[in-house]
Design a protein around this motif. Structure first.
Motif, PDB file in Angstrom:
ATOM      1  N   THR A   1      56.720  -1.528  36.795  1.00 36.65           N
ATOM      2  CA  THR A   1      55.826  -0.373  36.869  1.00 36.65           C
ATOM      3  C   THR A   1      56.425   0.816  36.129  1.00 36.65           C
ATOM      4  OG1 THR A   1      54.949  -1.120  38.984  1.00 36.65           O
ATOM      5  CG2 THR A   1      54.590   1.181  38.422  1.00 36.65           C
ATOM      6  N   HIS A   2      57.728   1.039  36.312  1.00 32.59           N
ATOM      7  CA  HIS A   2      58.390   2.136  35.622  1.00 32.59           C
ATOM      8  C   HIS A   2      58.363   1.914  34.113  1.00 32.59           C
ATOM      9  CE1 HIS A   2      60.626   2.765  39.567  1.00 32.59           C
ATOM     10  NE2 HIS A   2      59.830   3.798  39.428  1.00 32.59           N
TER      11      HIS A   2
ATOM     12  N   THR B   1      54.907   2.597  32.792  1.00 31.40           N
ATOM     13  CA  THR B   1      54.636   4.032  32.767  1.00 31.40           C
ATOM     14  C   THR B   1      55.358   4.695  31.601  1.00 31.40           C
ATOM     15  OG1 THR B   1      54.358   4.049  35.161  1.00 31.40           O
ATOM     16  CG2 THR B   1      54.748   6.169  34.112  1.00 31.40           C
TER      17      THR B   1
ATOM     18  N   ALA C   1      46.635   2.226  35.721  1.00 32.84           N
ATOM     19  CA  ALA C   1      47.899   2.880  36.072  1.00 32.84           C
ATOM     20  C   ALA C   1      47.831   3.435  37.494  1.00 32.84           C
ATOM     21  CB  ALA C   1      48.217   3.997  35.082  1.00 32.84           C
TER      22      ALA C   1
END
Length: 57
Positions: free
Chosen positions: A4-5, A8, A25
């Protein structure tokens, strides 16, 4: 760094996000928030058990 990081960070470096990408997102963020909230609840229960055991000692 979690997936996820990474997603992003990659998204921040790319062109502006489309509404669909923003929605995806946000869905990932909401899912991760739910996971973390559940983990915090588990930790709170463990902590409460330890505190109760100490109070009885």
């Amino acid at each position: 760094m979690t997936d996820t990081h990474k997603q992003t960070a990659q998204a921040a470096q790319q062109a502006p996000m489309t509404p669909a990408e923003r929605g995806a997102a946000l869905a990932r963020i909401e899912d991760r928030r739910a996971q973390l909230t559940a983990e915090l609840a588990q930790l709170a229960a463990i902590e409460a058990g330890h505190r109760a055991a100490l109070a009885q000692a």
